[in-house]
Design a protein around this motif. Structure first.
Motif: not given
Length: 587
Positions: A50-76
């Motif tokens: 929480h000391a890194a605003p917008g921070g995310i683990q580098s390897d996690a980017m891969m597996f989280l890259s598609w999960m925005g579809r849950w909020d907006d299926p049309s976006a990706l």
């Protein structure tokens, strides 16, 4: 002769410490201390996260890259990157994040919570397993403290918030279930492991199958409970692996070793680094494929020899004890499981190395070897020290009491210092405004460019991204070739002085916004972090030709097609670049 002053009776703290150190079967205190180590590591991680605003683990980017579809299926929709990473995200890992999302915790937020939960759970599982194979509570605590230090300070596996972050906990729970012959715990854990780390599941399923071999029972244990345990774990393995097998075939074929040699991304400067500078594959110490991976990068050294001996010594000693009579096995730690896990790991490592990439990377099968050394060899050494009787002088003499207090404080400082030494794993955008701009684009917009901060897209933007360095990794050519072709097209777009070629490359990739750094506009070259994806000589020739030809087509059109200047990055309107007239896509 002056009479010696009488030693005062032991203080309450002295009696407390002596009782804890002398006790041989006191679970509560040492388990609570193990839990406190996990809590300390978890709190430290959360503070860092929480000391890194917008921070995310580098390897996690891969597996989280598609999960925005849950909020907006049309976006990706129809996005190659999202489709691929969704197909290779194991179902159990998906289920955890989907469950958190349904509770109102988004994937990005949950990725920052998951490691903290694991840091708390792993010490408990480690302590339980060590107790189940006969370790004294103090010994189990010492080994747990070292194991936690390895996972929080030396390795980033648990902090990665990827499917592999779950394997330490699940492996420990599985070993504990097998040691206690708990059918439900073993089968459920094996199924969950299959749902998040298929490679290690092949190792553990082989280990479980080998438990049928019982030398004391003429080599086969066909007792009903043993058969039920092995059968239940076998069914759980099949059920857990089946969804993954059905999904990953969509992007076949898998790259071969010969094909990998022709792709720069597998070279020493590439994202998928497999080959050494001399073209060899280092199966002992290779950074990505080696038996111990980064532990001895370069050439086998003393650290490699130490790890190899430690990984073998403990399992062999525990096996020898297990093979003895029941009475001698009650004298200390004993189990056949670590030795069987060692054999299965080495066997699958050899198989994966001989069929490179078809079963993923060989190192994925040897990932538990360091853990084995910590769970077996180290506690045996502590057990050896514990075998000596507790010296009476530590309690009866003033110097002994001081030594006991100082020693205890030193050990606790080391244990909690190790737990608090959480390795930093969070990455944040260099230009948060750029990420915000991409996020503000219309849902169907597609962004492209050799810009480092696009690593955070689509995770933080939920907008289709043609490629990024972090996500250009994979071993299935159905994904890797199109991504590398996209990179080649954008390379052509920034180097050419022909507007027709520029328009063609943007049009066939359906790019809406092209991002380009100031320095790339002034000096047409592919940025350093992306150069490993191209053949060095070919890239250098193309850049030299671009310099000789003068201003690139992109440089000539940039001023007229600028949507926004964001720090040192230009956001260019791709339809404008293609048509020569401004046609903004929004924002």
């Amino acid at each position: 002769m002056t009479p010696r002053e009488p030693v005062p009776p032991p203080s309450r703290s002295t009696r407390f410490l002596a009782a804890r150190l002398e006790a041989r079967d006191e679970n509560g205190f040492w388990l609570a201390l193990s839990l406190l180590l996990g809590l300390a590591a978890a709190i430290r991680f959360l503070v860092q996260a929480h000391a890194a605003p917008g921070g995310i683990q580098s390897d996690a980017m891969m597996f989280l890259s598609w999960m925005g579809r849950w909020d907006d299926p049309s976006a990706l929709m129809g996005d190659l990157v999202a489709d691929y990473w969704q197909s290779v995200t194991p179902w159990f890992f998906q289920a955890l994040f989907k469950g958190a999302w349904q509770l109102g915790i988004g994937p990005h937020a949950f990725a920052r919570l998951l490691p903290a939960m694991l840091f708390v759970a792993v010490p408990i599982a480690s302590f339980r397993f060590l107790r189940s194979i006969g370790a004294e509570p103090l010994v189990a605590f010492a080994a747990t403290a070292l194991l936690l230090f390895n996972f929080v300070a030396l390795s980033n596996s648990m902090a990665s918030a990827t499917p592999r972050s779950l394997w330490p906990l699940l492996l420990l729970l599985l070993l504990d279930g097998l040691a206690r012959r708990n059918i439900v715990q073993s089968a459920l854990t094996q199924g969950c492991l299959a749902g998040c780390y298929p490679q290690l599941t092949l190792v553990t399923s082989t280990m479980i199958g080998m438990t049928l071999l019982q030398p004391r029972l003429l080599f086969l244990d066909l007792a009903p409970k043993r058969l039920l345990l092995v059968g239940a774990c076998g069914l759980a393995t099949v059920a857990g692996l089946l969804p993954f097998v059905l999904e990953t075939g969509a992007f076949s074929p898998v790259v071969t070793l010969a094909e990998a040699r022709t792709l720069s991304t597998f070279g020493p400067e590439g994202r998928n680094v497999v080959f050494e500078p001399d073209g060899s594959v280092d199966l002992l110490c290779g950074r990505r494929v080696g038996l111990f991976q980064n532990a001895c990068h370069g050439t086998p050294n003393l650290l490699f020899v130490f790890l190899a001996l430690a990984a073998v010594f403990g399992p062999v000693v525990l096996l020898r004890r297990w093979l003895r009579s029941d009475e001698s096995r009650r004298m200390g730690m004993s189990s056949e499981l670590p030795f069987l896990l060692l054999l299965a790991s080495l066997a699958w490592f050899v198989i994966a190395a001989s069929t490179m990439f078809r079963l993923h990377l060989p190192s994925r099968y040897s990932t538990a070897l360091v853990t084995l050394a910590i769970l077996t060899t180290f506690p045996l050494l502590v057990e050896r020290i514990r075998a000596r009787r507790f010296p009476r002088w530590l309690r009866e003499r003033r110097s002994g009491r001081i030594l006991m207090h100082v020693g205890t404080i030193a050990v606790l400082i080391l244990a909690f210092g190790g737990a608090l030494g959480v390795k930093r794993s969070m990455l944040s955008p260099d230009n948060p405004e750029l990420v915000a701009f991409v996020r503000s684009l219309p849902p169907g917009a597609r962004v492209a460019g050799f810009v480092t901060d696009l690593d955070f897209s689509p995770v933080l933007t939920n907008r289709s991204t043609l490629f990024s360095r972090e996500l250009t990794i994979g071993y299935q050519l159905g994904y890797l070739r199109p991504i590398l072709a996209r990179m080649a097209d954008i390379r052509d777009a920034i180097l050419t002085n022909d507007p027709v070629i520029l328009a063609d490359r943007l049009r066939r990739n359906q790019v809406d916004v092209l991002l380009i750094a100031d320095e790339t506009l002034r000096d047409p070259k592919v940025p350093e972090r992306f150069r490993g994806f191209f053949q060095a000589d070919e890239l250098k020739d193309a850049e030299t030709q671009a310099t000789v030809q003068g201003l690139t087509a992109l440089s000539r059109s940039a001023a007229d097609c600028t949507l926004k200047r964001i720090g040192r990055v230009w956001a260019l309107d791709a339809p404008c670049l293609m048509a020569g007239t401004r046609a903004a896509v929004g924002g």
